[in-house]
Design an enzyme around this catalytic site. Structure first.
Site, PDB file in Angstrom:
ATOM      1  N   HIS A  80     -11.179  -4.901   9.331  1.00  0.00           N
ATOM      2  CA  HIS A  80     -11.670  -4.758   7.956  1.00  0.00           C
ATOM      3  C   HIS A  80     -12.995  -4.025   7.918  1.00  0.00           C
ATOM      4  CE1 HIS A  80      -8.785  -8.043   7.469  1.00  0.00           C
ATOM      5  NE2 HIS A  80      -8.831  -7.870   6.172  1.00  0.00           N
TER       6      HIS A  80
ATOM      7  N   GLU B  56       0.807  -1.223   0.000  1.00  0.00           N
ATOM      8  CA  GLU B  56       0.000   0.000   0.000  1.00  0.00           C
ATOM      9  C   GLU B  56       0.834   1.263   0.000  1.00  0.00           C
ATOM     10  OE1 GLU B  56      -0.642  -2.545   1.970  1.00  0.00           O
ATOM     11  OE2 GLU B  56      -2.600  -3.235   1.240  1.00  0.00           O
TER      12      GLU B  56
END
Lengths: 333, 335, 332
Positions: free
Chosen positions: C131, C62
């Site tokens: 998440h 990322e």
């Protein structure tokens, strides 16, 4: 730009090239000394990260680059900016918080960028510029510009996740990128002996599948040769190179560094490997420049820095009005 | 009437010390430049003392007679200063008695004083505007918080309610008095910006240029200022003769004082004309009311952000149509 | 179902495709956005339509990919970077907050970063604590980032096209639960934009003002519908862009209704919606309030796994309805 400040080519290939290499190394050296002085007088705010002793690396690298080739730099980035052709007055002005400074006084030493010379900016975060350079290389490839992107960083950045992720992306996407490490043996105070379990930092290239090259970072000729080879590779579409340039910084990490982590002897020893006299000796020996010419070049650099400082000191200070409007670029209607 | 004079000659008293009088009873007569005037008691009370003698030439504002009133005297009695009052400021009210709550407040239910008041923001705003002390309002909202409903149903501070009621009565009386006077009104639009100080200075100047229409040497402009205590009419004497900076400061200070229920005594008399600014009510115009013994009266109304409406009423006994029109034209031109 | 009743995923894909067609410098990069079609199916068939040159699959990196997006944006491209779960933006925070957000300002305007970072947020899929976060305040608190939270497909399309046009870094927070369902309104055809920084008055009422973000807009709408039948009329405002925030409709509405309820999914502590309250409380509209300001937000806990626990952690329809009733009935 009216006059291209850069000159590409081997430093020993002609008197003009030798002059350029020497002039730029002197410009960097004198600039850093001037900054140290101004800072000591209390005219500069914050702190400074000086690169005295490391001049050969950016000078040699940038003699392989065009104006359009891009660089990202570090917190110790004055040398990179100057070698890539930055305007000295605007640099000093930025450090003095003036309106005409490169960032209008809003960025300071660690955030100087110069679009016209392909400088995407110094960076206050260790490793911050490495993925950005990868992105610039990606854009160059996608837009078929034929330019390369060089990321300057230090040995300390090689342990940041950003280095790893960017190196890997450069490798898998075969990006026209050069990862140029100025290994001056110390992060802030942590030596490379302690921060790495390997002796040869260039071996890390293997981990990504890219060539890792060692070079004496204090030999501007050697640096140029390695740099040009990497640029040629990249422009031929053969991907990135990791260059480890061994060098040394004479001054502490920043102004608040008391050098407790290294010995006087070590510093003294490296001063004898000063890249500038080393190059002067070589060009005189090879008959490319005379001593007088070398002295004149040194004076030219000194005068250029003095002129820049004098001009910058007189310039108008940056003002707080307009700060809110400076956060975003205006959306065109 | 007495607002237009500086002195008057006391003719005679109709009452004696110790007399019980009712509101409206004639107390004494004063000779003015125009007529002999009867001065009436402003409230029920008893005569305490007579402090002037028939035949004396008395200055306006100085006491002629002292009476003790049973109830608070309305409309122009501001603050704890219990000096001369209303259109009959020659009458004084005893000093030591605080006028505001001279008697037990008339309240329907027992008053519970709640020192730590919680109220929703709008309720606070509403209470402040209507002069309601939140400590007297019963809180029915959650956590004993005063809601809008609570404030809307609350009683007005009785003392202030009284003042407001008496004030209304006074104005109604004024209207009665002027009803019989022959008068005419004129209206003009003005595209100009001006504040109160600029306006009254301009108007005073216009009047000064028509000494033939004035009954007096000076020009005194009374400016109506509304507050929760009722209407105040401080008089600005010869406003065209001070610097505009001084006048502006004086108007500001007087306005503030009036809104807090205080007007300096010296400013309660000497009016030769009255100005009423309706713009805070967003009214565009209203026919000005002639105040007793004044020849002219002016209102300022709001038409738009750039346009105001100025109206003038004149007493036809002293000023004819032509002159009235000229006065208004001159005023509008000077703004 | 009419063919313009697109789901959020379809609307976002349509916007990206239009941008791809209009500007050759627009490209998409992210994990699994290419051949796989995106973890939530958003990029869909774009890989096949536009090729690997414009739809780049990346390794799991990322920080690297957002940094590459920054560098590409500095060099004339307009990248759309997709981070698979907004929770993983944490890995990339240096490039988002220290680099992208600050470059235009600290470089004195010399460079700018025309980049969009799209990422799914929110709870309700049983994906648990790492998440399921709503991280609106993380981004809204950084000067230099624009932050957009679409509540429905029609808005998502127009806002994303405007975000791609914007020369500044935009964080585009999509809600996972909205991907597969259409909204109340059809998605407009063609290349239309909704300007950033403009709040939307979704419905008008006179008894209560509700300001909500993302999925809470839709829940609040359902509550408003139900209460309308009982004579309680509610104004519902969806800021759409949470930074920069357009408060004008909120001020105007509170001056009419006198009551304010704010609803967000994320945890109450230091949540974004507090900004709405702070601005209202410091404004002249404060004097119009006839009731205390009420806030509904997530519990100050990480999102739990079991469905009944997950539901309890964030405001639900019942909570919003109860709050609305309470304010209107107790504060008159």
């Amino acid at each position: 730009m009216s006059v291209n400040p850069l000159l590409m080519g081997h430093p020993l290939s002609s008197p003009e090239h030798a002059r350029h290499a020497l002039l730029y190394m002197w410009r960097i050296r004198k600039f850093e000394e001037a900054v140290e002085d101004l800072f000591g007088r209390g005219m500069m705010h914050g702190t400074m990260h000086l690169s005295i002793g490391q001049e050969a690396s950016p000078t040699g690298m940038c003699m392989a680059l065009t104006l359009q080739d891009q660089i990202t730099s570090t917190h110790r980035g004055h040398g990179h900016c100057i070698a890539k052709g930055a305007d000295l007055t605007r640099m000093i002005a930025e450090l003095l918080g003036k309106k005409i400074g490169y960032c209008g006084g809003r960025g300071g030493s660690m955030h100087i960028a110069d679009v016209e010379t392909g400088n995407l900016g110094a960076n206050g975060v260790v490793g911050g510029g490495i993925p950005i350079a990868a992105g610039a290389a990606l854009a160059s490839k996608m837009m078929k510009r034929g330019t390369v992107a060089v990321s300057f960083f230090g040995d300390g950045a090689m342990n940041e996740g950003a280095f790893h992720e960017a190196a890997n992306l450069a490798a898998i996407w075969n990006l026209p990128m050069i990862l140029f490490c100025e290994n001056n043996k110390y992060g802030m105070s942590s030596s490379t002996e302690k921060a790495f379990a390997i002796d040869n930092l260039a071996d890390r290239g293997k981990g990504y599948g890219i060539p890792g090259v060692n070079v004496d970072g204090n030999d501007v000729v050697a640096v140029y040769e390695v740099a040009q080879a990497a640029v040629d590779r990249a422009k031929a579409g053969n991907g990135p190179t990791l260059i480890i340039a061994e060098t040394y910084r004479w001054k502490g990490h920043s102004r608040s560094d008391k050098n407790l982590y290294r010995t006087k002897e070590e510093i003294e020893e490296w001063r004898t490997k000063d890249p500038i006299p080393k190059f002067i000796a070589r060009v005189i020996e090879e008959g490319i420049l005379t001593q007088e010419q070398c002295d004149a070049i040194q004076n030219e650099a000194i005068e250029a820095i003095k002129a820049a400082v004098n001009e910058a000191v007189k310039a108008e200070s940056a003002e707080p009005s307009g700060l809110l409007d400076a956060v975003f670029k205006a959306v065109s209607a | 009437m007495s607002m237009t004079m500086e002195t008057g000659e006391l003719i005679n008293f109709h009452v004696a010390v110790g007399d019980q009088v009712k509101s409206g009873d004639v107390l004494f007569e004063v000779m003015t430049d125009k007529i002999d005037m009867e001065v009436e008691a402003p409230a029920d009370g008893v005569i305490e003392a007579l402090v002037a003698n028939p035949g004396d030439v008395v200055e306006i504002g100085k006491p002629v007679l002292i009476m003790l009133t049973e109830t608070e005297v309305m409309a122009f009695d501001f603050g704890s200063d219990n000096e001369p009052v209303a259109a009959v400021e020659v009458v004084a009210v005893p000093a030591p008695v605080a006028p505001v709550i001279a008697e037990a407040p008339v309240v329907a239910a027992p008053v519970i004083l709640n020192e730590t008041v919680k109220a929703v923001p709008k309720a606070r705003v509403e209470a402040a505007n209507r002069g309601i002390d939140l400590r007297t309002v019963r809180a029915t909202g959650p956590d004993r918080t005063i809601t809008m409903q609570d404030v809307n149903g609350a009683q007005l501070d009785p003392a202030i309610a009284k003042r407001q009621a008496a004030n209304k009565a006074l104005i109604a009386k004024g209207i009665e008095m002027t009803r019989g006077i022959a008068q005419a009104s004129f209206t003009r639009s003005v595209n100009a910006n001006f504040d109160h100080a600029q306006f009254i200075a301009a108007w005073a100047k216009v009047l000064r240029n028509r000494p033939d229409l004035a009954a007096h040497q000076h020009v005194g402009v009374a400016l109506i200022i509304e507050s929760k205590y009722g209407s105040a009419l401080p008089v600005f004497r010869d406003p065209d003769q001070s610097s505009i900076a001084d006048l502006t400061a004086l108007v500001a200070a007087t306005t503030d004082a009036a809104k807090n229920g205080k007007v300096p005594i010296a400013m309660l008399s000497g009016a030769t004309t009255t100005v009423f600014d309706l713009t805070s009510y967003s009214m565009s115009s209203a026919t000005p009311l002639l105040f007793p013994n004044q020849v002219t009266s002016v209102t300022i109304g709001y038409e738009s952000a750039t346009t105001k409406i100025v109206s003038l009423t004149i007493d036809l006994n002293f000023c004819d149509f032509y002159d009235g029109a000229l006065l208004l034209d001159a005023l509008v031109a000077s703004l | 179902m009419s063919d313009r009743m697109l789901t959020m995923a379809e609307a976002v894909r349509e916007a990206m495709s239009i941008a791809f067609d209009e500007r050759p410098e627009v490209f998409l990069l992210g994990e699994d956005v290419g051949i796989y079609g995106g973890a939530f199916g958003v990029s869909g068939d774009m890989y096949h339509r536009y090729g690997a040159e414009r739809v780049l699959d990346t390794p799991i990196a990322e920080l690297g990919i957002v940094g590459a997006a920054v560098g590409a944006a500095l060099s004339g491209m307009r990248p759309i970077v997709e981070i698979q779960f907004s929770d993983f933006t944490a890995q990339a925070m240096d490039q988002i907050a220290n680099q992208a957000a600050k470059i235009h300002f600290m470089l004195g305007g010399a460079l700018h970063v025309p980049m969009v970072l799209r990422t799914p947020q929110g709870s309700g899929t049983g994906a648990a604590a790492q998440h399921s976060q709503n991280l609106e305040p993380w981004f809204a608190s950084v000067p230099g980032l624009k932050v957009v939270v679409p509540s429905n497909p029609a808005d998502a399309k127009g806002l994303l096209l405007a975000a791609i046009d914007d020369p500044n870094p935009v964080i585009f927070l999509e809600h996972k639960l909205l991907y597969k369902i259409p909204g109340r309104d059809p998605v407009p055809e063609g290349s239309t934009r909704i300007p950033l920084g403009v709040s939307k008055v979704v419905r008008e009422g006179k008894d209560l003002t509700i300001v909500a973000t993302g999925i809470m807009v839709n829940k609040s709408w359902e509550v408003a519908e139900k209460l309308a039948a009982e004579g309680i009329s509610i104004t519902l405002i969806d800021p759409r862009t949470i930074s920069p925030l357009d408060m004008n409709p909120v001020f105007e509405s509170v001056e009419k209704t006198g009551r304010l309820l704010v609803v967000q999914e994320g945890p109450a502590q230091a949540g974004f919606i507090n900004e709405v309250i702070a601005q209202l409380a410091g404004s002249s509209s404060f004097g119009s309030l006839i009731a205390p300001i009420k806030r509904l937000a997530g519990m100050n806990i990480p999102i739990p796994y079991a469905p009944q626990l997950e539901k309890a952690a964030v405001p639900q329809l019942d909570d919003i309805e109860a709050a609305a009733r309470e304010i209107v009935n107790n504060w008159r």
